[in-house]
Design a protein around this motif. Structure first.
Motif, short mmCIF file in Angstrom:
data_model
loop_
_atom_site.label_atom_id
_atom_site.label_comp_id
_atom_site.label_asym_id
_atom_site.label_seq_id
_atom_site.Cartn_x
_atom_site.Cartn_y
_atom_site.Cartn_z
N MET A 85 68.07 12.55 62.46
CA MET A 85 67.30 11.32 62.58
C MET A 85 67.05 10.76 61.19
SD MET A 85 63.78 10.70 64.62
CE MET A 85 62.44 10.63 63.50
N GLY A 86 67.23 9.48 61.03
CA GLY A 86 67.00 8.84 59.74
C GLY A 86 65.52 8.67 59.47
N ARG A 87 65.24 8.25 58.29
CA ARG A 87 63.84 8.05 57.91
C ARG A 87 63.30 6.75 58.49
NH1 ARG A 87 61.86 11.64 54.43
NH2 ARG A 87 63.33 12.86 53.24
N SER A 88 62.02 6.76 58.83
CA SER A 88 61.38 5.56 59.33
C SER A 88 61.07 4.63 58.17
CB SER A 88 60.11 5.92 60.10
OG SER A 88 59.19 6.53 59.23
N SER A 89 60.55 3.46 58.47
CA SER A 89 60.29 2.47 57.43
C SER A 89 59.25 2.94 56.41
CB SER A 89 59.83 1.15 58.06
OG SER A 89 58.63 1.36 58.78
N ASN A 90 58.37 3.86 56.80
CA ASN A 90 57.37 4.36 55.86
C ASN A 90 57.82 5.66 55.18
OD1 ASN A 90 57.11 6.18 57.90
ND2 ASN A 90 55.05 5.59 58.49
N ASN A 91 59.09 6.01 55.35
CA ASN A 91 59.72 7.18 54.71
C ASN A 91 59.19 8.52 55.19
OD1 ASN A 91 61.68 5.89 53.20
ND2 ASN A 91 60.24 5.43 51.56
N TYR A 92 58.53 8.56 56.33
CA TYR A 92 58.13 9.84 56.90
C TYR A 92 59.25 10.32 57.82
CZ TYR A 92 53.32 9.07 55.42
OH TYR A 92 52.20 8.86 54.68
N GLN A 93 59.53 11.59 57.75
CA GLN A 93 60.47 12.20 58.67
C GLN A 93 59.75 13.38 59.30
OE1 GLN A 93 64.22 13.29 57.02
NE2 GLN A 93 65.16 13.52 59.01
N PHE A 94 59.53 13.28 60.60
CA PHE A 94 58.74 14.29 61.29
C PHE A 94 59.61 15.46 61.73
CE2 PHE A 94 56.31 10.42 61.70
CZ PHE A 94 55.03 10.85 61.39
N ASP A 95 59.01 16.62 61.75
CA ASP A 95 59.65 17.82 62.24
C ASP A 95 60.01 17.61 63.72
OD1 ASP A 95 59.17 20.64 63.72
OD2 ASP A 95 59.82 20.98 61.64
N PRO A 96 61.13 18.16 64.18
CA PRO A 96 61.51 17.99 65.59
C PRO A 96 60.43 18.47 66.57
CG PRO A 96 63.35 18.87 64.35
CD PRO A 96 62.17 18.84 63.42
N ASN A 97 59.68 19.50 66.20
CA ASN A 97 58.60 19.97 67.07
C ASN A 97 57.47 18.95 67.17
OD1 ASN A 97 59.78 22.42 67.81
ND2 ASN A 97 59.04 23.40 65.94
N VAL A 98 57.21 18.23 66.09
CA VAL A 98 56.19 17.18 66.12
C VAL A 98 56.66 16.04 67.02
CG1 VAL A 98 54.97 15.45 64.73
CG2 VAL A 98 55.27 17.76 63.85
N ASN A 99 57.93 15.68 66.91
CA ASN A 99 58.47 14.63 67.78
C ASN A 99 58.39 15.03 69.25
OD1 ASN A 99 59.11 12.77 65.77
ND2 ASN A 99 61.08 13.73 65.38
N LYS A 100 58.73 16.27 69.53
CA LYS A 100 58.69 16.74 70.92
C LYS A 100 57.24 16.73 71.43
CE LYS A 100 61.35 20.18 72.12
NZ LYS A 100 61.92 21.53 72.32
N PHE A 101 56.31 17.22 70.62
CA PHE A 101 54.90 17.21 70.99
C PHE A 101 54.41 15.78 71.22
CE2 PHE A 101 50.50 16.61 69.60
CZ PHE A 101 49.84 17.38 70.54
N ALA A 102 54.77 14.88 70.32
CA ALA A 102 54.33 13.49 70.43
C ALA A 102 54.89 12.84 71.69
CB ALA A 102 54.77 12.71 69.19
N SER A 103 56.13 13.15 72.03
CA SER A 103 56.73 12.60 73.23
C SER A 103 55.98 13.07 74.48
CB SER A 103 58.20 13.01 73.31
OG SER A 103 58.80 12.48 74.45
N VAL A 104 55.69 14.35 74.53
CA VAL A 104 54.95 14.90 75.68
C VAL A 104 53.53 14.33 75.73
CG1 VAL A 104 53.98 17.02 76.66
CG2 VAL A 104 56.33 16.99 75.82
N LEU A 105 52.88 14.24 74.58
CA LEU A 105 51.53 13.67 74.52
C LEU A 105 51.53 12.23 75.02
CD1 LEU A 105 48.55 13.92 73.64
CD2 LEU A 105 49.28 13.13 71.38
N ASN A 106 52.49 11.46 74.60
CA ASN A 106 52.58 10.06 75.03
C ASN A 106 52.80 9.96 76.53
OD1 ASN A 106 52.68 7.27 74.79
ND2 ASN A 106 54.85 7.26 74.34
N ILE A 107 53.64 10.82 77.08
CA ILE A 107 53.92 10.79 78.51
C ILE A 107 52.69 11.22 79.31
CG2 ILE A 107 55.27 11.88 80.36
CD1 ILE A 107 57.60 12.00 78.27
#
Length: 95
Positions: free
Chosen positions: A1-23
């Motif tokens: 995954m590329g960097r976001s506009s604010n140059n943060y690149q999240f760990d895959p586990n953070v992305n997975k957690f965030a996805s579940v939290l959002n759902i």
């Protein structure tokens, strides 16, 4: 995954957690938590891109029973937890 506009690149586990939290918590709750825990969770745009990259298209009012059945069979489970974000519906129905 590329960097976001604010140059943060999240760990895959953070992305997975965030996805579940959002759902499970819903968009409004996710945004509240994300704003109050500054830089701890990805933006909704980053989260949407993450979900698309892992082939998790989320569409309102669409339930994919066949995929759910396949997944439950693969993990040998018969139980499902379902959640909905009804914030918009509540305010409209209370009027």
């Amino acid at each position: 995954m590329g960097r976001s506009s604010n140059n943060y690149q999240f760990d895959p586990n953070v992305n997975k957690f965030a996805s579940v939290l959002n759902i499970l918590a819903g968009h409004n709750a996710y945004e509240f938590i994300r704003i109050n825990l500054s830089d701890a969770l990805p933006s909704t745009t980053t989260l949407k891109n993450y979900n698309q990259n892992i082939s998790l298209p989320l569409r309102e009012c669409e339930f994919r029973f066949d995929l759910l059945k396949n997944y439950l069979d693969s993990i040998d489970s018969n139980y499902v937890f379902a959640s909905t974000e009804a914030d918009g519906n509540l305010s409209a129905s209370e009027k």
